[in-house]
Design an enzyme around this catalytic site. Structure first.
Site, PDB file in Angstrom:
ATOM      1  N   HIS A   1       0.878  -1.176   0.000  1.00  0.00           N
ATOM      2  CA  HIS A   1       0.000   0.000   0.000  1.00  0.00           C
ATOM      3  C   HIS A   1       0.915   1.225   0.000  1.00  0.00           C
ATOM      4  O   HIS A   1       1.428   1.640   1.036  1.00  0.00           O
ATOM      5  CB  HIS A   1      -0.918  -0.045   1.223  1.00  0.00           C
ATOM      6  CG  HIS A   1      -1.904  -1.169   1.152  1.00  0.00           C
ATOM      7  ND1 HIS A   1      -3.166  -1.027   0.617  1.00  0.00           N
ATOM      8  CD2 HIS A   1      -1.804  -2.474   1.520  1.00  0.00           C
ATOM      9  CE1 HIS A   1      -3.808  -2.178   0.666  1.00  0.00           C
ATOM     10  NE2 HIS A   1      -2.999  -3.082   1.200  1.00  0.00           N
ATOM     11  N   ARG A   2       1.116   1.794  -1.180  1.00  0.00           N
ATOM     12  CA  ARG A   2       2.188   2.759  -1.389  1.00  0.00           C
ATOM     13  C   ARG A   2       1.933   4.131  -0.785  1.00  0.00           C
ATOM     14  O   ARG A   2       2.873   4.833  -0.429  1.00  0.00           O
ATOM     15  CB  ARG A   2       2.467   2.884  -2.892  1.00  0.00           C
ATOM     16  CG  ARG A   2       2.979   1.602  -3.518  1.00  0.00           C
ATOM     17  CD  ARG A   2       3.395   1.796  -4.962  1.00  0.00           C
ATOM     18  NE  ARG A   2       2.280   2.159  -5.813  1.00  0.00           N
ATOM     19  CZ  ARG A   2       1.443   1.287  -6.370  1.00  0.00           C
ATOM     20  NH1 ARG A   2       1.592  -0.001  -6.122  1.00  0.00           N
ATOM     21  NH2 ARG A   2       0.471   1.683  -7.157  1.00  0.00           N
TER      22      ARG A   2
ATOM     23  N   ALA B   1      -6.789   9.219   5.537  1.00  0.00           N
ATOM     24  CA  ALA B   1      -8.076   8.516   5.608  1.00  0.00           C
ATOM     25  C   ALA B   1      -8.463   7.875   4.281  1.00  0.00           C
ATOM     26  O   ALA B   1      -9.060   6.796   4.260  1.00  0.00           O
ATOM     27  CB  ALA B   1      -9.169   9.482   6.061  1.00  0.00           C
TER      28      ALA B   1
ATOM     29  N   ARG C   1      -8.388  -5.341   2.390  1.00  0.00           N
ATOM     30  CA  ARG C   1      -7.887  -6.258   3.413  1.00  0.00           C
ATOM     31  C   ARG C   1      -8.931  -6.714   4.426  1.00  0.00           C
ATOM     32  O   ARG C   1      -8.664  -7.657   5.180  1.00  0.00           O
ATOM     33  CB  ARG C   1      -6.703  -5.606   4.142  1.00  0.00           C
ATOM     34  CG  ARG C   1      -5.570  -5.173   3.218  1.00  0.00           C
ATOM     35  CD  ARG C   1      -5.016  -6.314   2.391  1.00  0.00           C
ATOM     36  NE  ARG C   1      -3.858  -5.884   1.589  1.00  0.00           N
ATOM     37  CZ  ARG C   1      -3.083  -6.687   0.891  1.00  0.00           C
ATOM     38  NH1 ARG C   1      -3.337  -7.990   0.877  1.00  0.00           N
ATOM     39  NH2 ARG C   1      -2.069  -6.227   0.188  1.00  0.00           N
TER      40      ARG C   1
END
Length: 229
Positions: free
Chosen positions: A81-82, A159, A169
């Site tokens: 998750h970059r 957020a 996930r």
């Protein structure tokens, strides 16, 4: 056991998101808008933003989590998750002479599998210690360590990125360990921003439909009910 603590977050995150959205259509400045917006206005505007999918204003608030008791298997997935910041315990500088490891439930429930797994972890520990005794530096001795090795990591996401993380996930098709982490993070995020994360979760929960097609888990109704409860 996964341990998650929300260490820090933007003060009044829901007000900041609402103010940012209102600013786009107002001649007033950010400080003035933030001060004069009522709680009711904040709630109504947040609901509108979420419904319309105007997520860019959510990027103005961030959440920092301290995470322990997870494996390197999990963190290899997490750092994909970059749009996030990560600080992970280093195996170059932290010795692993008594390393902890994560035991998958599917192995723990089978006595023979558990015995084989634990024996391998003991062999790995012995090999690591022997290499260290030979003068091999920690950064090289770590090459024998397993993906099951326990690690600690600090994660900061805005957020919007968190919403995307939860979409992927919290899904039943996500790997069990990172799914457990996602639910723990969501639980803590909801405590400080309940309106912002009201519909957060797996994609089916957030959007009302499953994007997995033929690969769906088949538990759409159950997931929606979980959100409502």
């Amino acid at each position: 056991m996964i341990k998650v603590k929300l260490l820090e977050h933007t003060p009044e995150p829901e007000r900041v998101v609402a103010m940012s959205a209102r600013l786009c259509y107002s001649a007033s400045g950010a400080e003035e808008l933030s001060e004069r917006m009522t709680e009711e206005q904040v709630q109504k505007l947040l609901a509108k933003i979420i419904k319309m999918g105007h997520a860019s204003t959510m990027e103005h608030v961030s959440f920092t989590f301290g995470i322990e008791g997870v494996s390197r298997v999990l963190t290899h997935q997490l750092v994909r998750h970059r749009l996030a910041s990560y600080s992970q315990q280093s195996q170059r500088y932290v010795a692993e002479h008594d390393f902890e490891y994560i035991l998958p439930p599917s192995i723990a429930e089978k006595p023979e599998a558990k015995e084989r797994f634990e024996a391998l972890m003991n062999d790995i520990q012995k090999a690591y210690n022997e290499l260290a005794d030979m003068g091999v530096p920690k950064e090289d001795a770590r090459y024998v360590l397993a993906n099951a090795t326990e690690t600690k990591i600090v994660v900061t996401m805005n957020a919007r990125s968190l919403m995307h993380f939860f979409n992927l996930r919290c899904c039943n098709r996500a790997q069990w360990e990172i799914r457990e982490l996602a639910y723990k993070m969501l639980e803590q995020a909801k405590k400080v921003a309940p309106l912002l994360f009201k519909n957060a979760g797996a994609s089916c929960v957030a959007t009302g439909h499953c994007p997995e097609g033929a690969m769906t888990c088949g538990k759409f109704a159950e997931m929606i009910k979980m959100r409502e409860d």
